[in-house]
Design a protein around this motif. Structure first.
Motif, PDB file in Angstrom:
ATOM      1  N   ASN A  89       0.848  -1.194   0.000  1.00 22.11           N
ATOM      2  CA  ASN A  89       0.000   0.000   0.000  1.00 22.11           C
ATOM      3  C   ASN A  89       0.884   1.245   0.000  1.00 22.11           C
ATOM      4  O   ASN A  89       2.105   1.157   0.149  1.00 22.11           O
ATOM      5  N   GLU A  90       0.263   2.386  -0.176  1.00 20.30           N
ATOM      6  CA  GLU A  90       1.016   3.644  -0.285  1.00 20.30           C
ATOM      7  C   GLU A  90       1.874   3.903   0.946  1.00 20.30           C
ATOM      8  O   GLU A  90       3.030   4.319   0.837  1.00 20.30           O
ATOM      9  N   LYS A  91       1.330   3.636   2.122  1.00 20.74           N
ATOM     10  CA  LYS A  91       2.064   3.873   3.371  1.00 20.74           C
ATOM     11  C   LYS A  91       3.345   3.047   3.429  1.00 20.74           C
ATOM     12  O   LYS A  91       4.407   3.549   3.787  1.00 20.74           O
ATOM     13  N   LEU A  92       3.235   1.764   3.052  1.00 20.80           N
ATOM     14  CA  LEU A  92       4.403   0.879   3.084  1.00 20.80           C
ATOM     15  C   LEU A  92       5.455   1.321   2.066  1.00 20.80           C
ATOM     16  O   LEU A  92       6.650   1.326   2.365  1.00 20.80           O
ATOM     17  N   ILE A  93       5.006   1.731   0.886  1.00 17.56           N
ATOM     18  CA  ILE A  93       5.952   2.186  -0.142  1.00 17.56           C
ATOM     19  C   ILE A  93       6.731   3.397   0.365  1.00 17.56           C
ATOM     20  O   ILE A  93       7.960   3.452   0.271  1.00 17.56           O
ATOM     21  N   LEU A  94       6.019   4.366   0.922  1.00 19.53           N
ATOM     22  CA  LEU A  94       6.676   5.570   1.442  1.00 19.53           C
ATOM     23  C   LEU A  94       7.653   5.212   2.558  1.00 19.53           C
ATOM     24  O   LEU A  94       8.761   5.749   2.628  1.00 19.53           O
ATOM     25  N   GLN A  95       7.248   4.301   3.416  1.00 14.80           N
ATOM     26  CA  GLN A  95       8.086   3.863   4.532  1.00 14.80           C
ATOM     27  C   GLN A  95       9.368   3.194   4.024  1.00 14.80           C
ATOM     28  O   GLN A  95      10.461   3.474   4.513  1.00 14.80           O
ATOM     29  N   ARG A  96       9.241   2.329   3.037  1.00 12.08           N
ATOM     30  CA  ARG A  96      10.405   1.595   2.516  1.00 12.08           C
ATOM     31  C   ARG A  96      11.375   2.515   1.764  1.00 12.08           C
ATOM     32  O   ARG A  96      12.573   2.249   1.721  1.00 12.08           O
ATOM     33  N   PHE A  97      10.846   3.574   1.148  1.00 16.90           N
ATOM     34  CA  PHE A  97      11.697   4.478   0.374  1.00 16.90           C
ATOM     35  C   PHE A  97      12.360   5.551   1.249  1.00 16.90           C
ATOM     36  O   PHE A  97      13.314   6.178   0.827  1.00 16.90           O
ATOM     37  N   GLN A  98      11.845   5.735   2.450  1.00 17.36           N
ATOM     38  CA  GLN A  98      12.360   6.783   3.326  1.00 17.36           C
ATOM     39  C   GLN A  98      13.814   6.508   3.707  1.00 17.36           C
ATOM     40  O   GLN A  98      14.171   5.414   4.141  1.00 17.36           O
ATOM     41  N   GLY A  99      14.670   7.488   3.496  1.00 18.43           N
ATOM     42  CA  GLY A  99      16.072   7.378   3.854  1.00 18.43           C
ATOM     43  C   GLY A  99      16.890   6.483   2.939  1.00 18.43           C
ATOM     44  O   GLY A  99      18.057   6.210   3.200  1.00 18.43           O
ATOM     45  N   ARG A 100      16.284   6.021   1.863  1.00 15.19           N
ATOM     46  CA  ARG A 100      16.957   5.113   0.928  1.00 15.19           C
ATOM     47  C   ARG A 100      17.548   5.928  -0.215  1.00 15.19           C
ATOM     48  O   ARG A 100      16.972   6.911  -0.651  1.00 15.19           O
ATOM     49  N   ASN A 101      18.717   5.502  -0.704  1.00 13.37           N
ATOM     50  CA  ASN A 101      19.324   6.137  -1.868  1.00 13.37           C
ATOM     51  C   ASN A 101      18.603   5.609  -3.108  1.00 13.37           C
ATOM     52  O   ASN A 101      18.824   4.477  -3.515  1.00 13.37           O
ATOM     53  N   LEU A 102      17.731   6.421  -3.683  1.00 18.51           N
ATOM     54  CA  LEU A 102      16.854   5.973  -4.760  1.00 18.51           C
ATOM     55  C   LEU A 102      17.557   5.967  -6.115  1.00 18.51           C
ATOM     56  O   LEU A 102      18.252   6.921  -6.466  1.00 18.51           O
ATOM     57  N   ASP A 103      17.347   4.879  -6.884  1.00 11.95           N
ATOM     58  CA  ASP A 103      17.873   4.843  -8.248  1.00 11.95           C
ATOM     59  C   ASP A 103      16.964   5.664  -9.168  1.00 11.95           C
ATOM     60  O   ASP A 103      15.961   6.225  -8.726  1.00 11.95           O
ATOM     61  N   LYS A 104      17.317   5.706 -10.450  1.00 17.53           N
ATOM     62  CA  LYS A 104      16.571   6.566 -11.387  1.00 17.53           C
ATOM     63  C   LYS A 104      15.099   6.184 -11.503  1.00 17.53           C
ATOM     64  O   LYS A 104      14.237   7.048 -11.642  1.00 17.53           O
TER      65      LYS A 104
END
Length: 193
Positions: free
Chosen positions: A125-140
């Motif tokens: 869900n949206e909440k989990l996606i935001l949580q997993r991406f937080q503080g992560r070095n995101l690729d393109k």
């Protein structure tokens, strides 16, 4: 048997692969993109380089990785249990700006018709996606944002239904927000079934 673990970035596919390695010691474990020497270079270009890549080139680079991966990893082990982190299913989903049948034809060409037999799709869900991406070095691709990934999840489900109808793909959808051991047990049971 050829089993694909699928889902958008950050849903826990890599975690589940590591857990599965404990139980399926004889299986061939692989991932896309980047599981070959050529694939490593293509992955770098696709996900980490500063190059601006048009949609057509992006699609073809992912297909080039898949073609090499098929020849080096999948084809020589086609009579073994293969468990992969991503497959053509991802390509069909992520190439959402292209006609799905066209992308399927291209994938069928590079895979010589050898498609996954089973797929586990981890849904977030949206909440989990935001949580997993937080503080992560995101690729393109991860930098495309939450709306992009929510749209992708819907596309994944369309792809799964298409492959079920045309090629009798068996698939299991699991809530990625469940405890990792619970997810693992469901996947293990699905593979063994």
């Amino acid at each position: 048997m050829y089993v694909a673990l699928e889902g958008i970035d950050g849903v826990g596919k890599s975690t589940q692969i590591e857990l599965l390695k404990r139980n399926f010691k004889e299986a061939i474990f692989c991932f896309e993109p980047g599981n070959t020497a050529l694939g490593e270079k293509l992955r770098e270009i696709l996900l980490e380089s500063r190059l601006q890549i048009c949609k057509n080139a992006e699609l073809l680079l992912f297909l080039a990785d898949r073609a090499q991966h098929f020849e080096e990893v999948i084809k020589p082990n086609s009579h073994e249990l293969i468990i992969t982190d991503r497959s053509l299913i991802s390509n069909l989903a992520y190439a959402k700006d292209f006609d799905m049948n066209f992308v399927l034809e291209l994938n069928s060409f590079v895979l010589k018709g050898f498609l996954p037999h089973k797929c586990v799709f981890l849904e977030a869900n949206e909440k989990l996606i935001l949580q997993r991406f937080q503080g992560r070095n995101l690729d393109k691709i991860e930098q495309r944002g939450i709306g992009y990934f929510l749209e992708l999840q819907n596309r994944f489900k369309e792809v799964l239904e298409l492959l079920k109808t045309r090629f009798h793909l068996e698939f299991l959808i699991i809530n990625a927000d469940n405890e990792k051991e619970k997810i693992y047990n469901k996947i293990k049971e699905f593979i063994n079934d």
